[in-house]
Design a protein around this motif. Sequence first.
Motif, PDB file in Angstrom:
ATOM      1  N   THR A  76       0.921  -1.117  -0.135  1.00  0.00           N
ATOM      2  CA  THR A  76       0.093   0.063  -0.097  1.00  0.00           C
ATOM      3  C   THR A  76       0.927   1.259   0.158  1.00  0.00           C
ATOM      4  O   THR A  76       1.983   1.336   0.808  1.00  0.00           O
ATOM      5  N   LEU A  77       0.646   2.117  -0.933  1.00  0.00           N
ATOM      6  CA  LEU A  77       1.153   3.529  -1.079  1.00  0.00           C
ATOM      7  C   LEU A  77       0.372   4.550  -0.300  1.00  0.00           C
ATOM      8  O   LEU A  77      -0.605   4.777  -0.527  1.00  0.00           O
ATOM      9  N   LYS A  78       1.008   5.291   0.743  1.00  0.00           N
ATOM     10  CA  LYS A  78       0.354   6.348   1.343  1.00  0.00           C
ATOM     11  C   LYS A  78       1.153   7.479   1.037  1.00  0.00           C
ATOM     12  O   LYS A  78       2.367   7.683   1.403  1.00  0.00           O
ATOM     13  N   GLY A  79       0.332   8.565   0.557  1.00  0.00           N
ATOM     14  CA  GLY A  79       1.225   9.869   0.429  1.00  0.00           C
ATOM     15  C   GLY A  79       0.914  11.206   1.580  1.00  0.00           C
ATOM     16  O   GLY A  79      -0.450  11.045   2.222  1.00  0.00           O
ATOM     17  N   ASP A  80       1.591  11.845   1.652  1.00  0.00           N
ATOM     18  CA  ASP A  80       1.437  12.799   2.643  1.00  0.00           C
ATOM     19  C   ASP A  80       0.700  14.045   2.066  1.00  0.00           C
ATOM     20  O   ASP A  80       0.372  14.062   0.872  1.00  0.00           O
ATOM     21  N   SER A  81       0.198  14.996   2.920  1.00  0.00           N
ATOM     22  CA  SER A  81      -0.492  16.095   2.501  1.00  0.00           C
ATOM     23  C   SER A  81       0.094  17.015   1.297  1.00  0.00           C
ATOM     24  O   SER A  81      -0.893  17.453   0.532  1.00  0.00           O
ATOM     25  N   GLY A  82       1.171  17.068   0.964  1.00  0.00           N
ATOM     26  CA  GLY A  82       1.830  17.530   0.037  1.00  0.00           C
ATOM     27  C   GLY A  82       2.093  16.728  -1.466  1.00  0.00           C
ATOM     28  O   GLY A  82       2.555  17.235  -2.425  1.00  0.00           O
ATOM     29  N   LEU A  83       1.815  15.337  -1.167  1.00  0.00           N
ATOM     30  CA  LEU A  83       2.014  14.538  -2.236  1.00  0.00           C
ATOM     31  C   LEU A  83       3.536  14.506  -2.802  1.00  0.00           C
ATOM     32  O   LEU A  83       3.730  14.217  -4.024  1.00  0.00           O
ATOM     33  N   VAL A  84       4.627  14.882  -1.866  1.00  0.00           N
ATOM     34  CA  VAL A  84       5.897  14.989  -2.452  1.00  0.00           C
ATOM     35  C   VAL A  84       6.798  13.711  -2.035  1.00  0.00           C
ATOM     36  O   VAL A  84       7.587  13.627  -2.209  1.00  0.00           O
ATOM     37  N   SER A  85       6.066  13.228  -1.013  1.00  0.00           N
ATOM     38  CA  SER A  85       6.606  12.013  -0.250  1.00  0.00           C
ATOM     39  C   SER A  85       5.445  10.956   0.103  1.00  0.00           C
ATOM     40  O   SER A  85       4.449  11.439   0.437  1.00  0.00           O
ATOM     41  N   GLY A  86       6.022   9.816   0.193  1.00  0.00           N
ATOM     42  CA  GLY A  86       5.165   8.820   0.841  1.00  0.00           C
ATOM     43  C   GLY A  86       5.687   7.734   1.244  1.00  0.00           C
ATOM     44  O   GLY A  86       7.092   7.626   1.231  1.00  0.00           O
ATOM     45  N   ARG A  87       4.906   6.637   1.812  1.00  0.00           N
ATOM     46  CA  ARG A  87       5.458   5.226   2.463  1.00  0.00           C
ATOM     47  C   ARG A  87       4.741   4.233   1.852  1.00  0.00           C
ATOM     48  O   ARG A  87       3.559   4.118   1.707  1.00  0.00           O
ATOM     49  N   LEU A 110       3.494  12.687  -6.243  1.00  0.00           N
ATOM     50  CA  LEU A 110       2.796  11.575  -6.556  1.00  0.00           C
ATOM     51  C   LEU A 110       1.100  11.608  -6.565  1.00  0.00           C
ATOM     52  O   LEU A 110       0.794  12.690  -6.565  1.00  0.00           O
ATOM     53  N   ASP A 111       0.583  10.441  -7.135  1.00  0.00           N
ATOM     54  CA  ASP A 111      -0.841  10.688  -7.423  1.00  0.00           C
ATOM     55  C   ASP A 111      -1.245   9.450  -7.384  1.00  0.00           C
ATOM     56  O   ASP A 111      -0.573   8.224  -7.022  1.00  0.00           O
ATOM     57  N   ASP A 112      -2.602   9.009  -7.981  1.00  0.00           N
ATOM     58  CA  ASP A 112      -3.322   7.910  -7.766  1.00  0.00           C
ATOM     59  C   ASP A 112      -2.784   6.692  -8.585  1.00  0.00           C
ATOM     60  O   ASP A 112      -3.011   5.731  -8.609  1.00  0.00           O
ATOM     61  N   GLN A 113      -1.903   6.969  -9.528  1.00  0.00           N
ATOM     62  CA  GLN A 113      -1.317   6.160 -10.445  1.00  0.00           C
ATOM     63  C   GLN A 113       0.126   5.850 -10.186  1.00  0.00           C
ATOM     64  O   GLN A 113       1.099   5.227 -10.971  1.00  0.00           O
ATOM     65  N   SER A 114       0.529   6.171  -9.111  1.00  0.00           N
ATOM     66  CA  SER A 114       2.125   6.279  -8.718  1.00  0.00           C
ATOM     67  C   SER A 114       2.663   4.882  -8.540  1.00  0.00           C
ATOM     68  O   SER A 114       3.615   4.815  -8.225  1.00  0.00           O
ATOM     69  N   LEU A 115       1.655   4.094  -7.956  1.00  0.00           N
ATOM     70  CA  LEU A 115       2.042   2.524  -7.636  1.00  0.00           C
ATOM     71  C   LEU A 115       1.846   1.530  -8.494  1.00  0.00           C
ATOM     72  O   LEU A 115       0.731   1.474  -9.087  1.00  0.00           O
ATOM     73  N   GLN A 116       2.930   0.755  -9.077  1.00  0.00           N
ATOM     74  CA  GLN A 116       2.762  -0.337  -9.817  1.00  0.00           C
ATOM     75  C   GLN A 116       3.703  -1.356  -9.269  1.00  0.00           C
ATOM     76  O   GLN A 116       4.741  -1.108  -8.805  1.00  0.00           O
ATOM     77  N   CYS A 117       3.095  -2.575  -9.383  1.00  0.00           N
ATOM     78  CA  CYS A 117       3.739  -3.876  -8.945  1.00  0.00           C
ATOM     79  C   CYS A 117       3.586  -4.766  -9.908  1.00  0.00           C
ATOM     80  O   CYS A 117       2.637  -5.197 -10.586  1.00  0.00           O
ATOM     81  N   ALA A 118       4.743  -5.805  -9.874  1.00  0.00           N
ATOM     82  CA  ALA A 118       5.002  -6.812 -10.880  1.00  0.00           C
ATOM     83  C   ALA A 118       5.499  -8.053 -10.107  1.00  0.00           C
ATOM     84  O   ALA A 118       6.552  -7.957  -9.367  1.00  0.00           O
ATOM     85  N   PRO A 119       4.796  -9.196 -10.441  1.00  0.00           N
ATOM     86  CA  PRO A 119       5.509 -10.415  -9.790  1.00  0.00           C
ATOM     87  C   PRO A 119       6.643 -11.203 -10.587  1.00  0.00           C
ATOM     88  O   PRO A 119       7.097 -10.796 -11.424  1.00  0.00           O
ATOM     89  N   GLY A 120       7.187 -11.903  -9.696  1.00  0.00           N
ATOM     90  CA  GLY A 120       8.444 -12.660 -10.269  1.00  0.00           C
ATOM     91  C   GLY A 120       9.348 -13.256  -9.329  1.00  0.00           C
ATOM     92  O   GLY A 120       9.073 -13.254  -8.020  1.00  0.00           O
ATOM     93  N   ALA A 121      10.295 -14.233  -9.711  1.00  0.00           N
ATOM     94  CA  ALA A 121      11.056 -14.647  -8.556  1.00  0.00           C
ATOM     95  C   ALA A 121      11.715 -13.575  -7.577  1.00  0.00           C
ATOM     96  O   ALA A 121      11.833 -13.806  -6.319  1.00  0.00           O
ATOM     97  N   VAL A 122      11.971 -12.398  -8.067  1.00  0.00           N
ATOM     98  CA  VAL A 122      12.081 -11.226  -7.482  1.00  0.00           C
ATOM     99  C   VAL A 122      11.092 -10.141  -8.039  1.00  0.00           C
ATOM    100  O   VAL A 122      11.036  -9.653  -9.009  1.00  0.00           O
ATOM    101  N   SER A 123      10.053 -10.209  -7.102  1.00  0.00           N
ATOM    102  CA  SER A 123       8.975  -9.107  -7.481  1.00  0.00           C
ATOM    103  C   SER A 123       9.326  -7.819  -7.177  1.00  0.00           C
ATOM    104  O   SER A 123      10.406  -7.383  -6.668  1.00  0.00           O
ATOM    105  N   ALA A 124       8.733  -6.858  -7.707  1.00  0.00           N
ATOM    106  CA  ALA A 124       9.282  -5.351  -7.629  1.00  0.00           C
ATOM    107  C   ALA A 124       7.982  -4.508  -7.576  1.00  0.00           C
ATOM    108  O   ALA A 124       6.897  -4.744  -8.298  1.00  0.00           O
ATOM    109  N   CYS A 125       7.880  -3.332  -6.981  1.00  0.00           N
ATOM    110  CA  CYS A 125       6.811  -2.254  -7.003  1.00  0.00           C
ATOM    111  C   CYS A 125       7.651  -0.933  -7.489  1.00  0.00           C
ATOM    112  O   CYS A 125       8.838  -0.649  -7.034  1.00  0.00           O
ATOM    113  N   LEU A 126       6.973  -0.366  -8.331  1.00  0.00           N
ATOM    114  CA  LEU A 126       7.839   1.197  -8.714  1.00  0.00           C
ATOM    115  C   LEU A 126       6.660   2.145  -8.236  1.00  0.00           C
ATOM    116  O   LEU A 126       5.530   2.082  -8.521  1.00  0.00           O
ATOM    117  N   VAL A 127       7.483   3.180  -7.590  1.00  0.00           N
ATOM    118  CA  VAL A 127       6.778   4.370  -7.145  1.00  0.00           C
ATOM    119  C   VAL A 127       7.205   5.544  -8.043  1.00  0.00           C
ATOM    120  O   VAL A 127       8.372   5.702  -8.024  1.00  0.00           O
TER     121      VAL A 127
END
Length: 233
Positions: A76-87, A110-127
């Motif tokens: 889960t990606l959560k952004g702060d009130s300024g949308l310049v950082s997130g966790r 950041l925005d509502d399209q900022s998180l992408q994830c893809a599975p694999g032997a090594v899975s990854a998420c792109l912010v």
Amino acid sequence: MAGRRAPTAVVLAMVICGLVLTASLTGAAVMRVRSAPANTAPGPTTDPTTSASAVECRRVPCRTLGTASVGGTVVTLKGDSGLVSGRLFIESPSGQQVVEMAVGDLGVYLDDQSLQCAPGAVSACLVSGSGDKGTAGQVVAGRSDKWSALGRAFFSEANYLSLANVDGDTSPEVIAVQQDCASGADCARRPVYAQVFGLGGQELGCTRLYSRIDQLPGYPTVQLTAAMLRDCP
């Protein structure tokens, strides 16, 4: 010829090498991983705060920007009130990790399209986020309950970053669409090409030039194969 891809074992070593990793992107430290397994007190970190409300985001109110499931792990990606950082909150069967993503240090939001994830032997998420000069992003990769932030920033002059399995192996790659344009020129009508990287940042190659971004294979979800890659400009 496209650049050689690092063996999967090398990428795995990068991913599993530790639970606390600080990386520098363009001179700024932008990632911090804090591991807090279920029913276990967290180890020392640079931020001693452990309450759930304190780690939601830097500046309240927090906003949930996206959620993805990778195997048995929920991200889960959560952004702060300024949308310049997130966790990123990475929930696995063995506990939770919190990864701080300060992509705002790269001049993007950041925005509502900022998180992408893809599975694999090594899975990854792109912010990723967009700004005046394009799109920039960071990758967090791992497997099961072992996730780490990788120390490479990815940039797209044409505002397109994604994760996809390009070379048919067991982990995704990063696709960044670039403009074929000299720095400082008016690039709005210039051709584009897709640049492909391994998760660790190694360049694997580029496609031929396309007149417009919507001519890239599969656009708006660009789909490439290793046979489409050549030396980059």
